[in-house]
Motif scaffolding. Structure first.
Motif, PDB file in Angstrom:
ATOM      1  N   VAL A   1     -27.811 -14.266 -39.506  1.00 48.11           N
ATOM      2  CA  VAL A   1     -27.727 -13.937 -40.932  1.00 48.11           C
ATOM      3  C   VAL A   1     -26.673 -12.864 -41.166  1.00 48.11           C
ATOM      4  CG1 VAL A   1     -28.997 -12.998 -42.904  1.00 48.11           C
ATOM      5  CG2 VAL A   1     -30.111 -14.619 -41.371  1.00 48.11           C
ATOM      6  N   ALA A   2     -26.692 -11.804 -40.347  1.00 50.39           N
ATOM      7  CA  ALA A   2     -25.737 -10.701 -40.514  1.00 50.39           C
ATOM      8  C   ALA A   2     -24.298 -11.177 -40.370  1.00 50.39           C
ATOM      9  CB  ALA A   2     -26.025  -9.599 -39.497  1.00 50.39           C
ATOM     10  N   ASN A   3     -24.067 -12.160 -39.497  1.00 48.60           N
ATOM     11  CA  ASN A   3     -22.714 -12.655 -39.267  1.00 48.60           C
ATOM     12  C   ASN A   3     -22.348 -13.831 -40.169  1.00 48.60           C
ATOM     13  OD1 ASN A   3     -22.162 -10.787 -37.171  1.00 48.60           O
ATOM     14  ND2 ASN A   3     -23.284 -12.067 -35.710  1.00 48.60           N
ATOM     15  N   GLY A   4     -23.237 -14.162 -41.132  1.00 49.66           N
ATOM     16  CA  GLY A   4     -22.914 -15.205 -42.091  1.00 49.66           C
ATOM     17  C   GLY A   4     -23.033 -16.608 -41.560  1.00 49.66           C
TER      18      GLY A   4
ATOM     19  N   HIS B   1     -24.274   0.541 -39.965  1.00 46.89           N
ATOM     20  CA  HIS B   1     -24.823  -0.782 -40.286  1.00 46.89           C
ATOM     21  C   HIS B   1     -23.962  -1.479 -41.340  1.00 46.89           C
ATOM     22  CE1 HIS B   1     -28.317  -0.683 -37.815  1.00 46.89           C
ATOM     23  NE2 HIS B   1     -28.999   0.224 -38.506  1.00 46.89           N
ATOM     24  N   ASN B   2     -23.550  -0.745 -42.369  1.00 52.14           N
ATOM     25  CA  ASN B   2     -22.710  -1.331 -43.416  1.00 52.14           C
ATOM     26  C   ASN B   2     -21.446  -1.971 -42.864  1.00 52.14           C
ATOM     27  OD1 ASN B   2     -23.162   0.866 -46.374  1.00 52.14           O
ATOM     28  ND2 ASN B   2     -24.452  -0.743 -45.518  1.00 52.14           N
ATOM     29  N   ILE B   3     -20.881  -1.374 -41.814  1.00 54.80           N
ATOM     30  CA  ILE B   3     -19.633  -1.906 -41.268  1.00 54.80           C
ATOM     31  C   ILE B   3     -19.865  -2.837 -40.079  1.00 54.80           C
ATOM     32  CG2 ILE B   3     -18.280   0.036 -42.136  1.00 54.80           C
ATOM     33  CD1 ILE B   3     -18.208   1.198 -39.337  1.00 54.80           C
ATOM     34  N   GLY B   4     -21.130  -3.264 -39.891  1.00 56.87           N
ATOM     35  CA  GLY B   4     -21.398  -4.339 -38.941  1.00 56.87           C
ATOM     36  C   GLY B   4     -21.970  -3.942 -37.604  1.00 56.87           C
ATOM     37  N   LEU B   5     -22.378  -2.679 -37.418  1.00 56.27           N
ATOM     38  CA  LEU B   5     -22.918  -2.247 -36.130  1.00 56.27           C
ATOM     39  C   LEU B   5     -24.428  -2.457 -36.083  1.00 56.27           C
ATOM     40  CD1 LEU B   5     -20.987   1.112 -35.526  1.00 56.27           C
ATOM     41  CD2 LEU B   5     -20.350  -1.209 -34.824  1.00 56.27           C
TER      42      LEU B   5
ATOM     43  N   THR C   1     -17.300  -8.482 -30.843  1.00 55.41           N
ATOM     44  CA  THR C   1     -16.640  -8.389 -32.155  1.00 55.41           C
ATOM     45  C   THR C   1     -17.605  -8.466 -33.328  1.00 55.41           C
ATOM     46  OG1 THR C   1     -16.252 -10.778 -32.191  1.00 55.41           O
ATOM     47  CG2 THR C   1     -14.498  -9.396 -31.267  1.00 55.41           C
ATOM     48  N   SER C   2     -18.817  -8.981 -33.134  1.00 54.07           N
ATOM     49  CA  SER C   2     -19.723  -9.177 -34.258  1.00 54.07           C
ATOM     50  C   SER C   2     -21.039  -8.443 -34.035  1.00 54.07           C
ATOM     51  CB  SER C   2     -19.970 -10.674 -34.481  1.00 54.07           C
ATOM     52  OG  SER C   2     -20.479 -11.282 -33.308  1.00 54.07           O
ATOM     53  N   TYR C   3     -21.902  -8.497 -35.050  1.00 52.48           N
ATOM     54  CA  TYR C   3     -23.184  -7.790 -35.034  1.00 52.48           C
ATOM     55  C   TYR C   3     -24.016  -8.233 -33.842  1.00 52.48           C
ATOM     56  CZ  TYR C   3     -27.894  -6.445 -36.573  1.00 52.48           C
ATOM     57  OH  TYR C   3     -29.161  -5.932 -36.637  1.00 52.48           O
ATOM     58  N   ALA C   4     -24.365  -7.298 -32.970  1.00 57.13           N
ATOM     59  CA  ALA C   4     -25.219  -7.576 -31.812  1.00 57.13           C
ATOM     60  C   ALA C   4     -25.754  -6.253 -31.284  1.00 57.13           C
ATOM     61  CB  ALA C   4     -24.446  -8.312 -30.720  1.00 57.13           C
ATOM     62  N   GLU C   5     -27.018  -6.228 -30.916  1.00 60.49           N
ATOM     63  CA  GLU C   5     -27.597  -5.022 -30.345  1.00 60.49           C
ATOM     64  C   GLU C   5     -27.096  -4.831 -28.914  1.00 60.49           C
ATOM     65  OE1 GLU C   5     -31.829  -5.164 -30.761  1.00 60.49           O
ATOM     66  OE2 GLU C   5     -31.750  -4.967 -32.954  1.00 60.49           O
ATOM     67  N   SER C   6     -26.969  -3.573 -28.506  1.00 63.49           N
ATOM     68  CA  SER C   6     -26.535  -3.267 -27.138  1.00 63.49           C
ATOM     69  C   SER C   6     -27.696  -2.677 -26.365  1.00 63.49           C
ATOM     70  CB  SER C   6     -25.352  -2.286 -27.150  1.00 63.49           C
ATOM     71  OG  SER C   6     -25.731  -1.046 -27.736  1.00 63.49           O
ATOM     72  N   GLU C   7     -27.614  -2.791 -25.039  1.00 64.00           N
ATOM     73  CA  GLU C   7     -28.652  -2.271 -24.151  1.00 64.00           C
ATOM     74  C   GLU C   7     -27.996  -1.404 -23.081  1.00 64.00           C
ATOM     75  OE1 GLU C   7     -32.613  -1.811 -22.723  1.00 64.00           O
ATOM     76  OE2 GLU C   7     -31.911  -2.828 -24.554  1.00 64.00           O
ATOM     77  N   LEU C   8     -28.411  -0.131 -22.995  1.00 65.88           N
ATOM     78  CA  LEU C   8     -27.909   0.772 -21.967  1.00 65.88           C
ATOM     79  C   LEU C   8     -28.571   0.424 -20.636  1.00 65.88           C
ATOM     80  CD1 LEU C   8     -26.312   3.270 -21.033  1.00 65.88           C
ATOM     81  CD2 LEU C   8     -28.211   4.692 -21.839  1.00 65.88           C
ATOM     82  N   LEU C   9     -27.748   0.074 -19.631  1.00 61.55           N
ATOM     83  CA  LEU C   9     -28.258  -0.382 -18.338  1.00 61.55           C
ATOM     84  C   LEU C   9     -28.149   0.662 -17.243  1.00 61.55           C
ATOM     85  CD1 LEU C   9     -26.655  -3.950 -18.333  1.00 61.55           C
ATOM     86  CD2 LEU C   9     -28.990  -3.353 -18.982  1.00 61.55           C
ATOM     87  N   ALA C  10     -27.101   1.473 -17.275  1.00 61.10           N
ATOM     88  CA  ALA C  10     -26.876   2.394 -16.160  1.00 61.10           C
ATOM     89  C   ALA C  10     -26.190   3.661 -16.635  1.00 61.10           C
ATOM     90  CB  ALA C  10     -26.033   1.721 -15.074  1.00 61.10           C
ATOM     91  N   LYS C  11     -26.541   4.788 -15.974  1.00 61.97           N
ATOM     92  CA  LYS C  11     -25.907   6.092 -16.175  1.00 61.97           C
ATOM     93  C   LYS C  11     -25.578   6.605 -14.781  1.00 61.97           C
ATOM     94  CE  LYS C  11     -29.731   6.998 -18.240  1.00 61.97           C
ATOM     95  NZ  LYS C  11     -30.885   7.648 -18.923  1.00 61.97           N
TER      96      LYS C  11
END
Length: 656
Positions: free
Chosen positions: A113-116, A316-320, A441-451
């Motif tokens: 939906v977010a990416n149309g 969020h407004n700019i797609g993050l 390039t498009s709306y997607a959640e990220s997951e931190l895997l390693a530090k």
């Protein structure tokens, strides 16, 4: 009542639309009844307890046949254990209405939906009641592939993440309460313009986005207006609505939008690129929310003044999307994780995955894929982006999976805790790895895997279907400017060869003095390479049992009877590239170390460079087969013919 078959036919009536969404079409292809999941699961009869009598609407309800926009809303709570996402129906006049969909359907389709690529499908006879959409009895609300009437918000087709964007801050006076900050104080908290005369706010939406983007994205005050005494000044305005705080944020939000249009004769979304509604206390249960790829964000009173809340919601407004770590918001290396109840802190930017999506450092980013073999990179933090050397230093490294498009890739960065990122709340001065879909390039959640600290490593099994990828941090140096982290990336190389078990029956030949280089050949082998062969070559296939662990394939080139002896005293003089000379890999250099980054910019490093430890000066390439377990695939970085599964190390240091 509409049957599921009718609903399915309606949703996919246009064949060209049915394949436009990876979120829905993948399910449809996997199972011809996939729409039962999306449409059957959203079967609400008389949603919200409100009923329609026959074809006649209840008094006060307004008919609606379709959504002008389909919008994703991400709601943030001070209690971070609460997660809320909604898909709402937008009308042409800028109002938003809730369509009740199960959480699992929203979660599975909000990116589409977010990416149309996915839109709300309203059944005939739907109506607006308050701030919600109600449905006729026996009908089904659902989602369909394809765009809503209006595509995702993008002002005049411009990129949302660069350039100059206007912001309007709205103070609200409700029937029973008002935003506790003055209009000028709100303006100062967003723009740092000292509009209230109490000194310029030092860290705010405008200043921090400018710092993080290094001047590439600038939020400025909305243009001043005076329409019959209704005034926009310093990018701010006060709106009075005949709404009680107890009626909730949805009702008040739409009342504000309508009043702004009445005051200035144009839609609220036309007043600025981004319009921030600062609601009175106790109007909403969350602390803030925003519409993805859209113009509107909503805040609970003081959260309109907190820099992290401002940056998160405008993000969020700019797609993050959100930055996660074993749970929504928990990646605290950037502003798309938690927000904090502080006016001027934390001073930080965005994680590596979101930074790649924003594109602000693209000229100093690099990509790695499995065909490149072993590579070394020197990472610098985005805070040092202006001082980074594009030829030898990288801000963000994308580990690019080529097999699927758009892919879920990995993003590697050095979370340097200085300057615009001095207040990062997690993994300061460590190498971080995030995973994110959407092709970056498009709306997607990220997951931190390693530090990772120095000497730390992280492995990704079966990377892109090629083999295990291993990333190792060789060194971190924060005592100089810019500070850096040196890393090595490799795919599919076994670091220690397996041990071949002794034969179970006596061999017909003497045991070779060096470890055998292959398993049992399919035809009579040539002599095993030894320093001095101890027996004549066998005349028939040996009866030696196969090793217990699979050896690497026999090289295509047969080994010569004896390898060139390794030097025992001084190494052979190096005829390879010297320091600062061009290279494509470590095998081209006397030091064994070649910089990562763009191929045209790679040069040999001194022995103390990024590789750890530097490779020794190679002797002339023997033609013998490589030891068990070290065979490299095509385009792997090689020094000898025996390094390659093909038995051919080309002049450019790559396996044929």
């Amino acid at each position: 009542n509409h049957s599921l078959a009718t609903a399915k036919q309606r949703s996919f009536s246009n064949p060209s639309e049915s394949s436009s969404s990876p979120y829905l079409s993948t399910m449809r292809l996997a199972n011809k009844f996939a729409l039962v999941y999306l449409l059957g699961a959203t079967d609400y009869q008389g949603t919200f307890g409100e009923k329609l009598r026959g074809a006649r609407l209840l008094q006060g309800n307004k008919p609606i046949s379709s959504c002008y926009t389909s919008n994703v809303v991400e709601v943030q709570y001070e209690d971070h254990s609460i997660e809320e996402s909604r898909i709402e129906c937008g009308t042409e006049d800028g109002l938003f209405y809730t369509v009740d969909l199960p959480d699992h359907v929203v979660k599975a389709n909000k990116a589409g939906v977010a990416n149309g690529e996915v839109a709300i499908d309203l059944p005939a006879g739907s109506a607006i009641s308050g701030n919600k959409i109600v449905l006729p009895p026996g009908t089904k609300a659902g989602l369909k592939p394809g765009k809503s009437i209006a595509p995702p918000f993008q002002r005049h087709g411009r990129d949302l993440k660069i350039g100059e964007r206007t912001v309007l801050v709205v103070r609200v006076i409700a029937s029973d309460d008002a935003t506790t900050f003055t209009q000028t104080a709100l303006s100062n908290s967003v723009f740092g313009n000292n509009a209230d005369g109490n000194g310029a706010d030092s860290v705010n939406l405008k200043s921090q986005y400018a710092e993080c983007s290094h001047g590439q994205l600038n939020f400025v005050e909305a243009a001043g207006r005076n329409n019959n005494g209704n005034i926009i000044e310093n990018g701010s305005v006060t709106v009075t609505v005949d709404t009680l705080t107890s009626e909730g944020d949805g009702t008040m939000r739409n009342a504000i939008t309508t009043q702004l249009s009445n005051m200035f004769g144009i839609s609220a979304s036309s007043l600025a690129d981004h319009v921030m509604y600062c609601l009175p206390p106790n109007t909403m249960s969350g602390i803030a929310y925003a519409y993805i790829n859209s113009w509107n964000s909503v805040y609970s009173n003081e959260w309109c003044t907190y820099v992290s809340g401002q940056m998160h919601e405008i993000g969020h407004n700019i797609g993050l999307a959100h930055s996660n770590e074993g749970g929504t918001y928990r990646d605290q290396t950037g502003m798309m994780g938690y927000s904090y109840s502080s006016s001027d802190s934390p001073v930080m930017c965005f994680n590596g995955a979101k930074s790649w999506q924003l594109g602000w450092y693209s000229d100093k980013n690099a990509e790695y894929d499995a065909s490149q073999g072993q590579q070394t990179y020197r990472l610098v933090g985005q805070a040092d982006y202006p001082n980074a050397d594009a030829a030898t230093q990288t801000v963000i490294l994308r580990l690019n999976k080529l097999a699927i498009t758009p892919s879920t890739d990995y993003y590697v960065s050095f979370n340097r805790s200085v300057g615009n990122n001095s207040g990062t709340r997690e993994a300061a001065n460590q190498v971080t790895i995030q995973r994110m879909g959407g092709g970056g390039t498009s709306y997607a959640e990220s997951e931190l895997l390693a530090k990772l600290s120095a000497s730390g490593s992280y492995s990704i099994p079966d990377f892109d279907g090629v083999g295990e990828l291993t990333l190792t941090v060789n060194a971190i140096n924060t005592s100089i400017s810019p500070g850096y982290a040196d890393i090595t990336v490799n795919v599919g190389v076994i670091t220690s060869p397996p041990t071949t078990a002794p034969p179970t029956t006596p061999p017909t030949t003497a045991t070779p003095t060096n470890s055998p280089t292959t398993g049992s050949p399919t035809s009579s082998p040539t002599p095993f390479p030894t320093i001095s062969p101890t027996v004549p070559p066998p005349t028939s296939s040996p009866t030696t049992a196969s090793p217990t662990s699979p050896p690497t394939p026999f090289p295509t080139n047969s080994p010569s009877p004896a390898p060139t002896p390794a030097p025992t005293n001084e190494p052979t003089p190096c005829n390879l590239a010297k320091v600062d000379e061009s290279c494509s890999g470590g095998a081209d250099c006397c030091s064994g170390a070649c910089t990562g980054g763009k191929p045209a910019s790679r040069v040999c490093l001194p022995p103390s460079g990024p590789t750890n430890p530097p490779a020794p000066t190679p002797p002339p390439a023997p033609t013998t087969a490589s030891p068990v377990g070290s065979c490299l695939n095509k385009n792997g970085s090689c020094a000898f013919n025996s390094d390659c599964c093909s038995g051919n190390c080309k002049n450019n240091g790559r396996c044929a």
